[in-house]
Design a protein around this motif. Structure first.
Motif, PDB file in Angstrom:
ATOM      1  N   LEU A 125      47.868   4.281  28.995  1.00 31.20           N
ATOM      2  CA  LEU A 125      48.809   3.557  28.136  1.00 31.20           C
ATOM      3  C   LEU A 125      48.944   4.196  26.744  1.00 31.20           C
ATOM      4  CD1 LEU A 125      47.814  -0.114  29.029  1.00 31.20           C
ATOM      5  CD2 LEU A 125      49.937   1.062  29.663  1.00 31.20           C
ATOM      6  N   GLY A 126      48.167   5.263  26.500  1.00 29.95           N
ATOM      7  CA  GLY A 126      48.263   5.969  25.219  1.00 29.95           C
ATOM      8  C   GLY A 126      47.268   5.512  24.169  1.00 29.95           C
ATOM      9  N   PHE A 127      46.244   4.786  24.582  1.00 32.54           N
ATOM     10  CA  PHE A 127      45.241   4.289  23.646  1.00 32.54           C
ATOM     11  C   PHE A 127      43.890   4.951  23.911  1.00 32.54           C
ATOM     12  CE2 PHE A 127      48.148   0.659  24.386  1.00 32.54           C
ATOM     13  CZ  PHE A 127      48.624   0.504  23.078  1.00 32.54           C
ATOM     14  N   PRO A 128      43.021   4.992  22.890  1.00 32.41           N
ATOM     15  CA  PRO A 128      41.644   5.409  23.154  1.00 32.41           C
ATOM     16  C   PRO A 128      40.927   4.333  23.975  1.00 32.41           C
ATOM     17  CG  PRO A 128      41.922   4.833  20.831  1.00 32.41           C
ATOM     18  CD  PRO A 128      43.267   4.716  21.483  1.00 32.41           C
ATOM     19  N   SER A 129      39.752   4.674  24.489  1.00 28.52           N
ATOM     20  CA  SER A 129      39.013   3.713  25.317  1.00 28.52           C
ATOM     21  C   SER A 129      38.608   2.480  24.520  1.00 28.52           C
ATOM     22  CB  SER A 129      37.777   4.372  25.930  1.00 28.52           C
ATOM     23  OG  SER A 129      36.904   4.838  24.912  1.00 28.52           O
ATOM     24  N   ASP A 130      38.409   2.622  23.211  1.00 27.67           N
ATOM     25  CA  ASP A 130      37.970   1.495  22.374  1.00 27.67           C
ATOM     26  C   ASP A 130      38.532   1.684  20.970  1.00 27.67           C
ATOM     27  OD1 ASP A 130      36.614  -0.520  20.989  1.00 27.67           O
ATOM     28  OD2 ASP A 130      34.741  -0.188  22.074  1.00 27.67           O
ATOM     29  N   MET A 131      39.397   0.766  20.530  1.00 24.76           N
ATOM     30  CA  MET A 131      40.034   0.851  19.206  1.00 24.76           C
ATOM     31  C   MET A 131      39.456  -0.142  18.201  1.00 24.76           C
ATOM     32  SD  MET A 131      44.077   1.258  20.074  1.00 24.76           S
ATOM     33  CE  MET A 131      44.486   0.923  18.370  1.00 24.76           C
ATOM     34  N   ARG A 132      38.377  -0.806  18.559  1.00 26.39           N
ATOM     35  CA  ARG A 132      37.881  -1.865  17.686  1.00 26.39           C
ATOM     36  C   ARG A 132      37.363  -1.328  16.354  1.00 26.39           C
ATOM     37  NH1 ARG A 132      34.142  -4.858  22.009  1.00 26.39           N
ATOM     38  NH2 ARG A 132      33.854  -2.674  22.598  1.00 26.39           N
ATOM     39  N   ASN A 133      37.452  -2.188  15.340  1.00 23.77           N
ATOM     40  CA  ASN A 133      37.023  -1.855  13.986  1.00 23.77           C
ATOM     41  C   ASN A 133      36.121  -2.979  13.488  1.00 23.77           C
ATOM     42  OD1 ASN A 133      37.305  -2.143  10.968  1.00 23.77           O
ATOM     43  ND2 ASN A 133      38.343  -0.198  11.263  1.00 23.77           N
ATOM     44  N   TYR A 134      35.044  -2.609  12.807  1.00 27.80           N
ATOM     45  CA  TYR A 134      34.069  -3.614  12.371  1.00 27.80           C
ATOM     46  C   TYR A 134      33.940  -3.695  10.848  1.00 27.80           C
ATOM     47  CZ  TYR A 134      32.887  -3.307  17.299  1.00 27.80           C
ATOM     48  OH  TYR A 134      32.958  -3.309  18.670  1.00 27.80           O
ATOM     49  N   ASP A 135      34.941  -3.204  10.108  1.00 25.95           N
ATOM     50  CA  ASP A 135      34.844  -3.183   8.648  1.00 25.95           C
ATOM     51  C   ASP A 135      34.681  -4.582   8.039  1.00 25.95           C
ATOM     52  OD1 ASP A 135      35.127  -0.464   8.813  1.00 25.95           O
ATOM     53  OD2 ASP A 135      37.205  -0.407   8.102  1.00 25.95           O
ATOM     54  N   ILE A 136      35.309  -5.591   8.623  1.00 24.30           N
ATOM     55  CA  ILE A 136      35.224  -6.951   8.074  1.00 24.30           C
ATOM     56  C   ILE A 136      33.795  -7.490   8.117  1.00 24.30           C
ATOM     57  CG2 ILE A 136      35.766  -8.134  10.248  1.00 24.30           C
ATOM     58  CD1 ILE A 136      36.984  -9.204   6.734  1.00 24.30           C
ATOM     59  N   ILE A 137      32.962  -6.936   8.988  1.00 23.52           N
ATOM     60  CA  ILE A 137      31.573  -7.404   9.101  1.00 23.52           C
ATOM     61  C   ILE A 137      30.829  -7.204   7.789  1.00 23.52           C
ATOM     62  CG2 ILE A 137      29.382  -7.122  10.329  1.00 23.52           C
ATOM     63  CD1 ILE A 137      31.634  -8.439  11.971  1.00 23.52           C
ATOM     64  N   LYS A 138      31.134  -6.139   7.088  1.00 22.23           N
ATOM     65  CA  LYS A 138      30.502  -5.898   5.783  1.00 22.23           C
ATOM     66  C   LYS A 138      30.724  -7.101   4.858  1.00 22.23           C
ATOM     67  CE  LYS A 138      30.692  -2.848   1.761  1.00 22.23           C
ATOM     68  NZ  LYS A 138      31.317  -1.643   1.165  1.00 22.23           N
ATOM     69  N   GLU A 139      31.964  -7.581   4.819  1.00 25.48           N
ATOM     70  CA  GLU A 139      32.300  -8.700   3.929  1.00 25.48           C
ATOM     71  C   GLU A 139      31.671 -10.011   4.426  1.00 25.48           C
ATOM     72  OE1 GLU A 139      33.492  -7.833   1.203  1.00 25.48           O
ATOM     73  OE2 GLU A 139      34.170  -5.825   1.794  1.00 25.48           O
ATOM     74  N   ILE A 140      31.618 -10.180   5.746  1.00 24.35           N
ATOM     75  CA  ILE A 140      31.011 -11.398   6.304  1.00 24.35           C
ATOM     76  C   ILE A 140      29.523 -11.435   5.987  1.00 24.35           C
ATOM     77  CG2 ILE A 140      30.428 -12.577   8.467  1.00 24.35           C
ATOM     78  CD1 ILE A 140      33.191 -11.556   9.539  1.00 24.35           C
ATOM     79  N   PHE A 141      28.831 -10.324   6.205  1.00 30.00           N
ATOM     80  CA  PHE A 141      27.394 -10.282   5.907  1.00 30.00           C
ATOM     81  C   PHE A 141      27.141 -10.485   4.413  1.00 30.00           C
ATOM     82  CE2 PHE A 141      25.823  -7.587   9.785  1.00 30.00           C
ATOM     83  CZ  PHE A 141      26.156  -8.634  10.621  1.00 30.00           C
ATOM     84  N   LYS A 142      27.984  -9.885   3.576  1.00 31.49           N
ATOM     85  CA  LYS A 142      27.822 -10.053   2.126  1.00 31.49           C
ATOM     86  C   LYS A 142      28.011 -11.523   1.741  1.00 31.49           C
ATOM     87  CE  LYS A 142      29.865  -6.928  -0.369  1.00 31.49           C
ATOM     88  NZ  LYS A 142      30.910  -6.180  -1.128  1.00 31.49           N
ATOM     89  N   HIS A 143      29.017 -12.168   2.322  1.00 35.96           N
ATOM     90  CA  HIS A 143      29.301 -13.570   2.013  1.00 35.96           C
ATOM     91  C   HIS A 143      28.120 -14.474   2.372  1.00 35.96           C
ATOM     92  CE1 HIS A 143      31.624 -17.262   1.552  1.00 35.96           C
ATOM     93  NE2 HIS A 143      31.177 -17.639   2.736  1.00 35.96           N
ATOM     94  N   PHE A 144      27.484 -14.192   3.512  1.00 36.06           N
ATOM     95  CA  PHE A 144      26.362 -15.022   3.969  1.00 36.06           C
ATOM     96  C   PHE A 144      25.005 -14.474   3.514  1.00 36.06           C
ATOM     97  CE2 PHE A 144      29.692 -16.363   6.900  1.00 36.06           C
ATOM     98  CZ  PHE A 144      29.503 -17.728   6.933  1.00 36.06           C
ATOM     99  N   ASP A 145      25.025 -13.432   2.687  1.00 35.49           N
ATOM    100  CA  ASP A 145      23.800 -12.825   2.147  1.00 35.49           C
ATOM    101  C   ASP A 145      22.856 -12.378   3.270  1.00 35.49           C
ATOM    102  OD1 ASP A 145      22.224 -11.893   0.066  1.00 35.49           O
ATOM    103  OD2 ASP A 145      21.093 -13.763  -0.104  1.00 35.49           O
ATOM    104  N   ILE A 146      23.425 -11.709   4.261  1.00 35.69           N
ATOM    105  CA  ILE A 146      22.652 -11.223   5.403  1.00 35.69           C
ATOM    106  C   ILE A 146      22.340  -9.743   5.209  1.00 35.69           C
ATOM    107  CG2 ILE A 146      22.817 -10.661   7.869  1.00 35.69           C
ATOM    108  CD1 ILE A 146      24.411 -13.262   8.189  1.00 35.69           C
ATOM    109  N   THR A 147      21.055  -9.402   5.298  1.00 36.72           N
ATOM    110  CA  THR A 147      20.631  -8.013   5.128  1.00 36.72           C
ATOM    111  C   THR A 147      19.891  -7.464   6.347  1.00 36.72           C
ATOM    112  OG1 THR A 147      18.593  -8.724   4.037  1.00 36.72           O
ATOM    113  CG2 THR A 147      20.481  -8.214   2.612  1.00 36.72           C
ATOM    114  N   GLN A 148      19.470  -8.341   7.254  1.00 37.18           N
ATOM    115  CA  GLN A 148      18.851  -7.883   8.500  1.00 37.18           C
ATOM    116  C   GLN A 148      19.166  -8.869   9.608  1.00 37.18           C
ATOM    117  OE1 GLN A 148      14.719  -7.312   7.546  1.00 37.18           O
ATOM    118  NE2 GLN A 148      14.274  -9.476   7.399  1.00 37.18           N
TER     119      GLN A 148
END
Length: 196
Positions: A125-148
């Motif tokens: 179909l013209g796509f890579p096998s996996d196009m997912r992006n996880y950049d928002i996780i940085k902001e979610i972890f920062k918001h909840f003060d998660i470091t591990q």
């Protein structure tokens, strides 16, 4: 990155009592933002149990047997609810079909019905096998003060993607196979390096 965070709301579920917030992520050159969901324990300890789960309407809602997504979602919610005292969090990312969207995912299903595997179908179909992006996780972890975190995943790319944002210890998430998803899981292992 531009994003907004909703208010917090109570979310009682069949798995247990949770709280919920939505993160609205604005994507450059895309008219409609992605609205992700974070379902979390009222008390988050120092090392919460975390599942980053990409949307799978067919598996999560309709119980498709072609994948393991719905079963992984349910198992993760059960384990997070039972994880005392550190609790946990499920981040539901709106990245249907490994990021290609629902319409294209159904077209990929059509190709799978013709004998292509999941990777081949995406590529045809013209796509890579996996196009997912996880950049928002940085902001979610920062918001909840998660470091591990203790991360529920079989995907080594997910471990690599999250490692800049928190110290990650992987925990496998294995659900029963069936005749409809055996090849799907084999391709995940052989072509995508999943730890199954």
């Amino acid at each position: 990155m531009k994003f907004e965070i909703s208010n917090q709301a109570h979310l009682p579920t069949k798995f247990g009592d949770f709280w919920v917030k939505s993160f609205r992520e604005f994507i450059p050159n895309q008219d409609t933002p992605l609205e992700h969901l974070v379902v979390y324990s009222k008390e988050l300890g120092q090392t919460p149990l975390v599942r980053i789960h990409s949307e799978c309407l067919t598996g999560d809602v309709f119980g498709s047997k072609k994948c393991d997504c719905g079963n992984e979602l349910a198992l993760a919610m059960q384990q997070i609810a039972q994880n005392k005292p550190d609790g946990g969090m499920l981040v539901y990312l709106r990245q249907e079909g490994r990021g290609i969207g629902l319409f294209n995912k159904i077209n990929a299903y059509h190709l799978q019905d013709q004998g292509f595997d999941t990777v081949e179908a995406n590529e045809k179909l013209g796509f890579p096998s996996d196009m997912r992006n996880y950049d928002i996780i940085k902001e979610i972890f920062k918001h909840f003060d998660i470091t591990q975190i203790n991360l529920l995943t079989n995907n080594p790319k997910k471990i690599s993607a999250l490692s800049p944002y928190a110290k990650v210890v992987r925990h496998s998430i294995i659900t029963p196979t069936n005749p409809h998803n055996e090849n799907y899981l084999t391709i995940k292992k052989q072509k995508m390096g999943h730890l199954l």
